[in-house]
Scaffold this motif. Structure first.
Motif, PDB file in Angstrom:
ATOM      1  N   HIS A 127       5.041   7.750  -9.684  1.00 27.36           N
ATOM      2  CA  HIS A 127       4.730   6.752  -8.653  1.00 27.36           C
ATOM      3  C   HIS A 127       4.844   5.367  -9.302  1.00 27.36           C
ATOM      4  CE1 HIS A 127       2.515   6.237  -4.586  1.00 27.36           C
ATOM      5  NE2 HIS A 127       2.803   5.025  -4.996  1.00 27.36           N
ATOM      6  N   SER A 319      15.727  -6.961   0.073  1.00 25.16           N
ATOM      7  CA  SER A 319      15.667  -5.770  -0.767  1.00 25.16           C
ATOM      8  C   SER A 319      16.971  -4.984  -0.702  1.00 25.16           C
ATOM      9  CB  SER A 319      14.569  -4.826  -0.287  1.00 25.16           C
ATOM     10  OG  SER A 319      13.365  -5.499  -0.102  1.00 25.16           O
ATOM     11  N   GLU A 421      -3.072  -2.939  -4.715  1.00 27.45           N
ATOM     12  CA  GLU A 421      -1.917  -2.855  -3.822  1.00 27.45           C
ATOM     13  C   GLU A 421      -0.715  -3.585  -4.445  1.00 27.45           C
ATOM     14  OE1 GLU A 421      -0.982  -1.023  -1.396  1.00 27.45           O
ATOM     15  OE2 GLU A 421       0.790  -2.192  -0.884  1.00 27.45           O
TER      16      GLU A 421
HETATM   17  C1  GBH Z   1       3.642   2.800  -0.179  1.00 25.32           C
HETATM   18  O1  GBH Z   1       4.736   1.978  -0.178  1.00 25.32           O
HETATM   19  C2  GBH Z   1       3.324   3.158  -1.596  1.00 25.32           C
HETATM   20  O2  GBH Z   1       3.745   4.470  -1.915  1.00 25.32           O
HETATM   21  C3  GBH Z   1       1.875   2.976  -1.959  1.00 25.32           C
HETATM   22  O3  GBH Z   1       1.744   3.006  -3.337  1.00 25.32           O
HETATM   23  C4  GBH Z   1       1.371   1.701  -1.343  1.00 25.32           C
HETATM   24  O4  GBH Z   1       0.071   1.394  -1.760  1.00 25.32           O
HETATM   25  C5  GBH Z   1       1.403   1.866   0.147  1.00 25.32           C
HETATM   26  O5  GBH Z   1       2.671   2.206   0.583  1.00 25.32           O
HETATM   27  C6  GBH Z   1       0.967   0.636   0.916  1.00 25.32           C
HETATM   28  O6  GBH Z   1       1.839  -0.428   0.706  1.00 25.32           O
HETATM   29  O7  GBH Z   1      11.969  -2.834   1.963  1.00 25.32           O
HETATM   30  O8  GBH Z   1      11.486  -5.112   1.470  1.00 25.32           O
HETATM   31  O9  GBH Z   1      12.200  -4.509   3.707  1.00 25.32           O
HETATM   32  C7  GBH Z   1       5.151   1.476   1.085  1.00 25.32           C
HETATM   33  C8  GBH Z   1       6.503   0.888   0.889  1.00 25.32           C
HETATM   34  C9  GBH Z   1       6.728  -1.098   2.099  1.00 25.32           C
HETATM   35  C10 GBH Z   1       8.518   0.482   1.840  1.00 25.32           C
HETATM   36  C11 GBH Z   1       7.558  -1.845   3.034  1.00 25.32           C
HETATM   37  C12 GBH Z   1       9.340  -0.295   2.759  1.00 25.32           C
HETATM   38  C13 GBH Z   1       9.736  -2.457   3.634  1.00 25.32           C
HETATM   39  C14 GBH Z   1       9.869  -3.819   3.040  1.00 25.32           C
HETATM   40  N1  GBH Z   1       7.107   0.299   2.036  1.00 25.32           N
HETATM   41  N2  GBH Z   1       8.940  -1.658   2.736  1.00 25.32           N
HETATM   42  S1  GBH Z   1      11.508  -4.074   2.507  1.00 25.32           S
END
Ligand code: GBH
Length: 462
Positions: A127, A319, A421
């Motif tokens: 992770h 991203s 976070e």
């Molecule tokens: C999860 O990630 C993680 O596994 C966890 O560790 C974390 O604490 C939890 O969520 C809360 O955040 O790709 O730049 O357009 C979530 C990851 C975040 C992936 C938003 C897609 C979209 C933003 N997601 N992301 S972007």
């Protein structure tokens, strides 16, 4: 609005299970304990300007020493299962070579505690906390890291395979690859398309090689955890449709299809090549990556709408490889403190879609949850009606997908505890359990109590 009537009417088939999830660097702290080596998240979080207020995981919620108390909380909540990750740099402080037995012993103690309290352990091998020593040799941009990951997987299985049945290789390779190497919002903080596309492929190859090793060692309940962000075009203008297609390709399809079908989507392969960042695929790789799995972990938080156009000034870097001409719209309606929208309907649609793309592969919701401004009130409780509402509406949305025939076996709430976070530091609280970061005191939130009631009723019916 809290919806107790919704909670009361919400039932799941017998055998369906409920749990909660965490990740090593977000909760453990004790970064120097028992010979742990540094990871890319230690380096990143200690680099000025990288994380909110400079927050690091040095202390986090001290789970490394407080784990018995945390497992007792799981029992109090009635969780059937707990999803956690093993920190690679605790097991192999230099990434490979010398094994740190004290690191393995911690996870053995944790697992024993879980088993004693009737909580089924679901172990994730990675992770996001790559040993810094491997980053110094190129990290996921280097093909050799995939092989190092497989070695590490075997070592952990040798230590814990007698007591852990459910294994996941990677958590969200999309985030490791693209936030780590394209936008640079996560460790190792690189912003380079070629590095990003190499990381994508080497993470997936690492998954495949580790799968092979674990199979050889007898693993029979093996999966991977992917994050999904449903993408919609802002209009049906061809440019917007194409922006949504490209971003959906890199968020969702580029990871699901190789593991589920053994092939990258052709449009994505072409997009990356056109951006000068081709996937570094070698003969035989996709066969390794596409080896059969027993379950697929699905992380879902929100959906996104996208339009074509230059990114406005001040907007964080994209991203997505070649995504400089695509803009994510602000969500409509209520947003969480992360700034994320709330759309349970998109969860139902997503699950139907995954069910179609990966027929025959049982799904497990490995993360779903929301962050809000929680505090302990004078009555000693934590009143978080928004989280309860989010939880129940997403469980109902999941139930709808199951009624439609999607094969979902269990649900893990993100997260058991408030925690670190990542780049957003301690300001974002996702827990069912509140943590006071001054005292480390844990308090079950109202949402945790509602979840516990739902689980209890489910058990009584089952
Ligand atoms: C999860 O990630 C993680 O596994 C966890 O560790 C974390 O604490 C939890 O969520 C809360 O955040 O790709 O730049 O357009 C979530 C990851 C975040 C992936 C938003 C897609 C979209 C933003 N997601 N992301 S972007």
């Amino acid at each position: 609005d809290i919806r107790p009537e919704l909670a009361g009417g919400l039932t799941f088939p017998p055998g369906f299970f409920f749990g909660a999830a965490t990740a090593a660097y977000q909760i453990e702290g004790a970064v120097d304990a028992d010979g742990r080596g540094p990871s890319i998240w230690d380096t990143f979080s200690h680099t000025p300007g990288r994380t909110f207020r400079g927050d690091t995981g040095d202390v986090a919620v001290e789970h490394y020493t407080r784990y018995p108390e945390d497992v007792a909380l799981m029992e109090e909540l009635g969780l059937s299962a707990y999803r956690f990750s093993v920190a690679w740099p605790r097991v192999l402080p230099e990434g490979g070579g010398r094994v740190e037995q004290r690191g393995l012993d911690f996870y053995r103690r944790l697992v024993d505690e879980l088993l004693e309290r009737g909580v089924d352990p679901w172990l994730t091998l990675y992770h996001w906390d790559l040993p810094q020593a491997l980053q110094d040799r190129g990290g996921w941009t280097d093909r050799d890291t995939s092989a190092r990951f497989a070695d590490y997987a075997g070592i952990v299985h040798d230590a814990l395979g007698d007591r852990v049945r459910h294994w996941s290789t990677l958590n969200e390779p999309m985030v490791s690859a693209l936030l780590g190497h394209q936008s640079g919002a996560h460790a190792p903080g690189i912003r380079d398309a070629v590095s990003a596309s190499r990381a994508v492929h080497h993470l997936l190859l690492g998954h495949g090689l580790a799968t092979r090793v674990l199979r050889d060692k007898g693993a029979d309940h093996l999966g991977i955890t992917l994050n999904f962000t449903p993408m919609s075009p802002a209009s049906d203008r061809p440019e917007d449709l194409d922006a949504a297609r490209r971003l959906d390709g890199q968020q969702n399809r580029m990871f699901l299809l190789p593991v589920a079908t053994g092939a990258y989507p052709e449009d994505v392969v072409a997009d990356l090549a056109a951006a000068g960042a081709p996937l570094p695929v070698e003969d035989g790789d996709l066969e390794v990556i596409g080896a059969p799995l027993d379950w697929l972990g699905v992380n879902y938080y929100f959906e996104q709408t996208v339009r074509a156009g230059a990114r406005p000034e001040g907007m964080p870097p994209t991203s997505f490889i070649g995504g400089e001409d695509a803009v994510e719209l602000d969500p409509e309606g209520v947003t969480t403190t992360m700034g994320w929208g709330v759309s349970p309907e998109a969860f139902t649609r997503l699950l139907r879609w995954i069910g179609e793309q990966a027929p025959g592969l049982p799904l497990v919701i490995t993360e779903n949850g929301s962050a809000w401004d929680d505090e302990v009130s004078p009555d000693g409780a934590v009143h978080d009606p928004e989280r309860t509402d989010f939880l129940l509406r997403h469980l109902a949305a999941l139930r709808t997908a199951m009624d439609d025939g999607v094969d979902v076996r269990g649900y893990f709430a993100w997260s058991l505890l408030d925690n670190y976070e990542w780049a957003r530091g301690y300001a974002q609280r996702f827990g069912l359990v509140h943590v006071d970061y001054e005292t480390q005191r844990r308090t079950i939130k109202d949402s945790g109590r509602v979840y516990a009631d739902l689980i209890r009723r489910h058990r009584e019916q089952g």
